[in-house]
Write a protein that holds these residues in place. Structure first.
Motif, PDB file in Angstrom:
ATOM      1  N   GLY A  54       3.953  -2.659 -15.426  1.00  0.00           N
ATOM      2  CA  GLY A  54       4.750  -3.114 -14.299  1.00  0.00           C
ATOM      3  C   GLY A  54       4.996  -2.048 -13.256  1.00  0.00           C
ATOM      4  O   GLY A  54       5.056  -2.342 -12.064  1.00  0.00           O
ATOM      5  N   ILE A  55       5.120  -0.795 -13.679  1.00  0.00           N
ATOM      6  CA  ILE A  55       5.470   0.256 -12.720  1.00  0.00           C
ATOM      7  C   ILE A  55       4.293   1.203 -12.468  1.00  0.00           C
ATOM      8  O   ILE A  55       3.798   1.311 -11.336  1.00  0.00           O
ATOM      9  CB  ILE A  55       6.710   1.041 -13.202  1.00  0.00           C
ATOM     10  N   ILE A  56       3.822   1.885 -13.503  1.00  0.00           N
ATOM     11  CA  ILE A  56       2.799   2.923 -13.328  1.00  0.00           C
ATOM     12  C   ILE A  56       1.498   2.347 -12.781  1.00  0.00           C
ATOM     13  O   ILE A  56       0.946   2.850 -11.794  1.00  0.00           O
ATOM     14  CB  ILE A  56       2.574   3.698 -14.650  1.00  0.00           C
ATOM     15  N   SER A  57       1.008   1.283 -13.405  1.00  0.00           N
ATOM     16  CA  SER A  57      -0.269   0.723 -12.938  1.00  0.00           C
ATOM     17  C   SER A  57      -0.133   0.132 -11.533  1.00  0.00           C
ATOM     18  O   SER A  57      -1.057   0.219 -10.727  1.00  0.00           O
ATOM     19  CB  SER A  57      -0.790  -0.327 -13.919  1.00  0.00           C
ATOM     20  N   THR A  58       1.015  -0.460 -11.214  1.00  0.00           N
ATOM     21  CA  THR A  58       1.220  -1.030  -9.885  1.00  0.00           C
ATOM     22  C   THR A  58       1.263   0.066  -8.817  1.00  0.00           C
ATOM     23  O   THR A  58       0.665  -0.076  -7.747  1.00  0.00           O
ATOM     24  CB  THR A  58       2.527  -1.848  -9.854  1.00  0.00           C
ATOM     25  N   VAL A 110       8.686   4.114  -0.095  1.00  0.00           N
ATOM     26  CA  VAL A 110       9.053   2.704   0.107  1.00  0.00           C
ATOM     27  C   VAL A 110       8.346   1.825  -0.928  1.00  0.00           C
ATOM     28  O   VAL A 110       8.945   0.928  -1.526  1.00  0.00           O
ATOM     29  CB  VAL A 110       8.703   2.259   1.549  1.00  0.00           C
ATOM     30  N   VAL A 111       7.058   2.084  -1.157  1.00  0.00           N
ATOM     31  CA  VAL A 111       6.296   1.297  -2.139  1.00  0.00           C
ATOM     32  C   VAL A 111       6.883   1.481  -3.533  1.00  0.00           C
ATOM     33  O   VAL A 111       7.093   0.510  -4.269  1.00  0.00           O
ATOM     34  CB  VAL A 111       4.797   1.691  -2.098  1.00  0.00           C
ATOM     35  N   MET A 113       9.583  -2.855 -23.374  1.00  0.00           N
ATOM     36  CA  MET A 113       9.967  -1.999 -22.277  1.00  0.00           C
ATOM     37  C   MET A 113       8.830  -1.017 -21.954  1.00  0.00           C
ATOM     38  O   MET A 113       8.647  -0.670 -20.796  1.00  0.00           O
ATOM     39  CB  MET A 113      11.247  -1.233 -22.621  1.00  0.00           C
ATOM     40  N   LEU A 114       8.086  -0.614 -23.005  1.00  0.00           N
ATOM     41  CA  LEU A 114       6.961   0.291 -22.785  1.00  0.00           C
ATOM     42  C   LEU A 114       5.877  -0.403 -21.957  1.00  0.00           C
ATOM     43  O   LEU A 114       5.334   0.191 -21.023  1.00  0.00           O
ATOM     44  CB  LEU A 114       6.389   0.763 -24.130  1.00  0.00           C
ATOM     45  N   HIS A 115       5.606  -1.662 -22.287  1.00  0.00           N
ATOM     46  CA  HIS A 115       4.619  -2.428 -21.500  1.00  0.00           C
ATOM     47  C   HIS A 115       5.106  -2.612 -20.061  1.00  0.00           C
ATOM     48  O   HIS A 115       4.303  -2.556 -19.127  1.00  0.00           O
ATOM     49  CB  HIS A 115       4.367  -3.798 -22.136  1.00  0.00           C
ATOM     50  N   GLN A 116       6.386  -2.832 -19.896  1.00  0.00           N
ATOM     51  CA  GLN A 116       6.936  -2.977 -18.552  1.00  0.00           C
ATOM     52  C   GLN A 116       6.740  -1.683 -17.765  1.00  0.00           C
ATOM     53  O   GLN A 116       6.371  -1.711 -16.595  1.00  0.00           O
ATOM     54  CB  GLN A 116       8.429  -3.326 -18.636  1.00  0.00           C
TER      55      GLN A 116
END
Length: 185
Positions: free
Chosen positions: A8-12, A43-44, A1-4
């Motif tokens: 998945g969220i912060i870097s995106t 929105v992003v 979940m940490l990798h997600q």
């Protein structure tokens, strides 16, 4: 979940901000004065959160299904149920599937292929007499010559279906050897 969360969220979101900043710089404006964070950024971020939530749900469902597949039963089956094949005397094709005949004379649907069946059945007891018929030694009383150098099996008890078993030309020598060796022990 940490990798997600990290990838998945912060870097995106950071990548989206950098791309937007580059776009506005090329257009000759600043990202803050263009109103990106007021209108487009929400929105992003919402879209990224939605996709990551879906990805997380799919991953959890797949993980749960994998756990169900890997479950080991708590109880060990009794020894008499350990070999489901000991009651089968013949397997042969019917229309698009296979039927197994039990010692009791009952017919059951056989869901395995011929190759799977041969792999699981003991060679000393079962024989593939042609491309599709497997018989148990216990079913056979003897054999007699048939047309085209084939053999017709004589059964100890005729089957209710009236099925006759014919040993193909290619299997005659091997069948005779198998049949003879089983009774000389």
């Amino acid at each position: 979940m940490l990798h997600q969360l990290l990838w998945g969220i912060i870097s995106t979101v950071l990548l989206a901000v950098l791309i937007a900043a580059l776009y506005f710089r090329l257009r000759g404006t600043d990202i803050i004065t263009a109103g990106y964070f007021r209108y487009d950024f929400t929105v992003v971020v919402g879209f990224v959160l939605l996709l990551n939530t879906l990805y997380l749900i799919i991953g959890l469902v797949q993980h749960r299904q994998f756990q169900f597949k890997m479950r080991i039963p708590n109880k060990v089956k009794p020894k008499d149920d350990a070999s489901p094949y000991e009651n089968i005397v013949a397997i042969y094709p019917v229309e698009r599937g296979f039927v197994a005949i039990l010692k009791s004379g009952e017919s059951i649907i056989w869901t395995k292929t011929i190759e799977q069946s041969l792999h699981e059945l003991p060679e000393s007891e079962y024989f593939l007499i042609n491309r599709s018929d497997i018989v148990h030694r216990e079913l056979i009383a003897g054999y007699q010559p048939s047309d085209s150098r084939r053999l017709k099996l004589i059964l100890k008890e005729p089957l209710a279906s009236g099925k006759e078993f014919i040993v193909s030309q290619r299997k005659v020598v091997e069948f005779k050897r198998w049949f003879k060796n089983g009774f000389s022990k």
